[in-house]
Design a protein around this motif. Sequence first.
Motif, PDB file in Angstrom:
ATOM      1  N   GLY A 132       0.864  -1.164   0.000  1.00 11.71           N
ATOM      2  CA  GLY A 132       0.000   0.000   0.000  1.00 11.71           C
ATOM      3  C   GLY A 132       0.894   1.205   0.000  1.00 11.71           C
ATOM      4  O   GLY A 132       2.096   1.084  -0.218  1.00 11.71           O
ATOM      5  N   ALA A 133       0.324   2.384   0.293  1.00  7.13           N
ATOM      6  CA  ALA A 133       1.125   3.595   0.260  1.00  7.13           C
ATOM      7  C   ALA A 133       2.275   3.483   1.248  1.00  7.13           C
ATOM      8  O   ALA A 133       2.095   3.576   2.448  1.00  7.13           O
ATOM      9  CB  ALA A 133       0.252   4.794   0.608  1.00  7.13           C
ATOM     10  N   GLY A 134       3.467   3.273   0.716  1.00  8.17           N
ATOM     11  CA  GLY A 134       4.649   3.283   1.554  1.00  8.17           C
ATOM     12  C   GLY A 134       4.806   2.085   2.465  1.00  8.17           C
ATOM     13  O   GLY A 134       5.735   2.021   3.240  1.00  8.17           O
ATOM     14  N   LEU A 174       5.339   8.696  -1.664  1.00  3.23           N
ATOM     15  CA  LEU A 174       5.844   9.182  -0.396  1.00  3.23           C
ATOM     16  C   LEU A 174       6.517   8.004   0.262  1.00  3.23           C
ATOM     17  O   LEU A 174       6.046   6.890   0.198  1.00  3.23           O
ATOM     18  CB  LEU A 174       4.809   9.814   0.564  1.00  3.23           C
ATOM     19  N   HIS A 175       7.621   8.271   0.821  1.00  2.00           N
ATOM     20  CA  HIS A 175       8.456   7.157   1.270  1.00  2.00           C
ATOM     21  C   HIS A 175       8.277   6.822   2.732  1.00  2.00           C
ATOM     22  O   HIS A 175       8.541   5.717   3.167  1.00  2.00           O
ATOM     23  CB  HIS A 175       9.931   7.477   1.002  1.00  2.00           C
ATOM     24  N   PRO A 197      -1.586  -7.734  -6.157  1.00  4.66           N
ATOM     25  CA  PRO A 197      -1.832  -6.565  -5.326  1.00  4.66           C
ATOM     26  C   PRO A 197      -1.586  -5.280  -6.098  1.00  4.66           C
ATOM     27  O   PRO A 197      -0.742  -5.261  -7.000  1.00  4.66           O
ATOM     28  CB  PRO A 197      -0.824  -6.716  -4.181  1.00  4.66           C
ATOM     29  N   PRO A 198      -2.339  -4.221  -5.785  1.00  6.59           N
ATOM     30  CA  PRO A 198      -2.125  -2.973  -6.509  1.00  6.59           C
ATOM     31  C   PRO A 198      -0.756  -2.411  -6.186  1.00  6.59           C
ATOM     32  O   PRO A 198      -0.230  -2.615  -5.101  1.00  6.59           O
ATOM     33  CB  PRO A 198      -3.222  -2.063  -5.944  1.00  6.59           C
ATOM     34  N   SER A 212       1.952   0.654  -5.465  1.00  9.60           N
ATOM     35  CA  SER A 212       1.798   1.868  -4.682  1.00  9.60           C
ATOM     36  C   SER A 212       1.427   3.001  -5.621  1.00  9.60           C
ATOM     37  O   SER A 212       1.786   3.005  -6.790  1.00  9.60           O
ATOM     38  CB  SER A 212       3.088   2.180  -3.931  1.00  9.60           C
ATOM     39  N   ARG A 213       0.719   3.956  -5.066  1.00 10.03           N
ATOM     40  CA  ARG A 213       0.109   4.958  -5.940  1.00 10.03           C
ATOM     41  C   ARG A 213       0.965   6.194  -6.110  1.00 10.03           C
ATOM     42  O   ARG A 213       0.463   7.257  -6.440  1.00 10.03           O
ATOM     43  CB  ARG A 213      -1.247   5.337  -5.378  1.00 10.03           C
TER      44      ARG A 213
END
Lengths: 225, 872
Positions: free
Chosen positions: A164-166, B832-833, B861-862, B864-865
């Motif tokens: 997921g995000a990060g 973003l890290h 799985p998707p 990261s955006r």
Amino acid sequence: MSGHGAEVLWQGTPLRLLPGGAVLWPAGRTLFVADLHLGKARVFQGRGVPVPEGDDAPDLARLAGICHRWEVARVAVLGDLVHGPGSWNPKLEEALERSLPPERLLVRGNHDRSGGDPPDTLGFRVVAEGAALGPFVLRHAPRIGSGGPPHLAGHLHPVFSLRGAGDRLRIPCFVLGPDYLVLPAWGTFTGGQAWIPRPEERIYLDVREDGGSVVAIRPASPAGP
Amino acid sequence: MTSPPPDTPPTAALRDWFASRGWTPSAFQEELWGAWRAGESGLLMAPTGVGKTMAAWGGALVDGLARARPSGAEPPAEPLRYLWITPLRALARDTAAQLEAPLAPLGLPWTVEVRTGDTASSRKLRQRTLPPTALVTTPESLSILLSWPAAARRLRGLRGVVVDEWHELLGSKRGVQLELGLARLRLWNPGLRCWALSATLPNEEEALEALLGCGGPGPQGGPVRRGRIIRGPTRPPPEVTTLLPSPGETGRFPWAGHLGLRLLPGVVDRLASLDASRDGAAGDRATRGRASALLFTNTRSQAERWHEALARARPDWAERGRLALHHGSLDRRERARVEAGLRDRSLLCVVCTSTLELGVDLPAVELVIQVGSPRGVGRLLQRAGRSEHTPEGRSRLLGVPTHALEIVEFAAARRALEDLRLEPRRPLDQPLDVLAQHLVTVALGGGFRSEALLREVRSTRAFRNLSPTLWASVLDLVTRGGAALQAYPRYRRVVEEDGVFRVVDSDVERRHRWSIGTITDDAQLRVRFRRGATLGSVEESFLAQLRPGDTFLFAGRRLALVEIRDLTAWVRNAKGGPASPRTPRWMGGRLPLSTELAGAVLETFRSWEAAGPDAPGSPEFESVRSLLALQGTWSRIPGPDRLLVERTRSREGHHLFLYPFLGRLVHEGLGALVAHRISRATPRSLQLSANDYGIEFLSPDPFEGIPPWAELLAPGGLEADILEALNAAELSKRRFRGVARVAGLLVTGPGGRASARQLQASSGLLFDVLTRWDPDNLLLAQARTEALESELEFTQLKQGLERLSGLAEGGLVEVDTPRLTPLAFPLWAERLHARVSTERWIDRVTRMAATLERAAGSGRPPRSRRGAGSPP
């Protein structure tokens, strides 16, 4: 709710997937687990790699807890009860004796071959790949896509990778295929193999934190034949 | 020339040999020869290509000639006399040839051999019984030499050690491994000459100290001689020009990589004119006055993409084999082939990474191109050094920016190069994993007594402050497994008998030698055709994302994955496939902008701003003029004396942008620190993103009531706050992989054997086990220290905070902007890290599971955006 796991129907038999990586067959009062890899740290130590011992006791305590809670009469280990040469020791034998219900079955896994069968005093029935138990065929190494009889197995230590995000998380998972059910590894000190699901598989995440829960991550397809 | 007459003085003989090659010894070379004869050690700093090798080797030659003189007869079989340490095994063979060249003409009956991880074991065995006079080797191979029981006897005859490319080793664990090795050699050979060759460094004293140690045993326990620093000729700074996008293309809202391949046509044009000049001279086969170019990228994946793009733009070049690719993951033979192609000038352009930046002996090329940010001043200098020099001795480099702000970076690098403001390479302090490894090495190599070895170890710079307590813990680690004794009942690695520590288990011995060489390696899988050649290796983490049939770019080819088996990715050539196949992402691709270069960027801003918006400026300035003008209108332009803060709102929430210009790594730490301090004062959930220029904080609530900046940026309480702010465990876990490998916990032994497989465990797993059952284990502490220092550049962060807190008192400008500014945009785009979140782990799991549900059907799985969507 926590710790109850997930009820599934597999091959027409109701089963319960329990957090921590066990499968309960309520009708048979039987608990299936795989890949405990007990005594793994000792194998490392014996070869000069300083890995502290410690995970065995809590892993067995978890097992004892589940057996007690679900009033299990029989435990079937789907291979790799121990990790390798030097794993067996009196302390471990004692702990196993304390933790398991009287009826014990082990499908001999690849690590058990080098680690050795349990001592007779523990009363395990040790069987080879493909042994039958009730309606089930038991294996250590699954045979995926072989068209063979439906079976329960371990060996692969499947984990699912979530991105997921990060974030990236690796979570042990149950893999329910049309004719196989692969259990995650019970042992804490075991690695995992990233599982890329096939379309016909159902994946259940074995979330062990916070009391544990089993989370389905794709809609259950119609139950198997 | 024939052998010199027997009565020629040694130095004169060497000068004659120089003359026979048409060379004249430089002053610095003569100085080093003299110093060597006088028994001195030291450091030679000079740019590439001025004759550093012959400066040092000449010392050994003169020494050898002087010793051979009295009898004049062939000396009897000699022990190993000289060691030549090189950081890259790829360099070893070239170096050996260079060292060999003067031997016969000078009448020296010496032999030179190579010993690296690539050397055949039969050859290694012969070297043990019949050593060469000089051995060219790597730090790892030196450690292996030290691990043989007869090491002391075999290395006692050494007269000199030369360390090549010392600047490359300095600052790495391999450098410390070498420091420890050199301390051993000095102990056995009190008169040992030890010279390091290095590119120019600002911290020369540290570099010298790391080489020669800090006091310690000396011959009779006396102080070690101070070394000499010799500086070679300096060169005028290179000419840096920038390939600029056409005015319409720069845009005012850049983001990382937005120019991408847009400058490709310009690059192709340059190469085409180079090619034309080469065709013009093609008739002259004897001299082959053909031109070639090196195109440097910052990452291996970028190299793959540019190689593919060039091949698509000019299929004729590709078909005629004039384009090539060179990076560290490619198979050794493939790299050697490319290097040969550069030597015989059959290649027009080689797309490469830092692998061709170092000393591989290559002819100068006509054109050096740098794609993307130069990242550091020293790095750009090194790369430019690959080009032929103008009559005034200047090398040349063409910069190709991949986003608009990199245009500024090239202009800034030019400024920094003119002042020769280079980045220091700081030697590491006390890496205990390397010490643990060294202890086992010495235990194998004849054994040790605790007190004597402690004295020896403390003679190195890295361990000069090693406390007896820490020493005891490291000794515990290798003898008893760790301090938590009851946790390691079966452990046995180094055994003490009558005060002497030795290794008695042959399995431990074998695995240790194997592991010595793996300080730098990461988990790699070989990439191989089903029938035939190995192409190189790729990180496992990349391949784990691919499924059979997926295509990816590697080694300049489109490949389709067939299967992964036996630590090998089996592939076939892909026909067609998607327009943009995936490229492997290797670690190490995220090198931050150096503090020096970032500072130069700020100065460049200031001088442009001082000149006024309408003043004509450099081509780079013209290219980004409208961007800067807009930045100046909507907000302000940052500068060395101005710390800029921007606030804005969007549908996402409230954004706060801070522009310290300290490089991405420092910004990640600084961002976490400031976010932590903000949330402590006014509890909230903050999201962070960071790039080389600044930090973005995103909050659902307005930034009201937050502490003043002087407080948020105060250096006091830094360490405690940062440990609280960051998921220290996660960071340490990342570092632990390297620590565990060096210290021998991560067994990567010879593959295929079942016994080795039983010892495999991932570093994450080992980290968890240690954390649970031996939390005081010193390797965990080591990983924690490294995480702070390397993942966050803690020292730089501390220094940066000193400057920023000063600015916060008087140089801070805070602006409310209606929307994202040109400087803010790339930060927004590059999320973003890291993430600051107080949500519990279980929520994250279920939420991500929900995300996956929505994406269900795609079967994976998707991703990261990052960077997706449209601006707020």
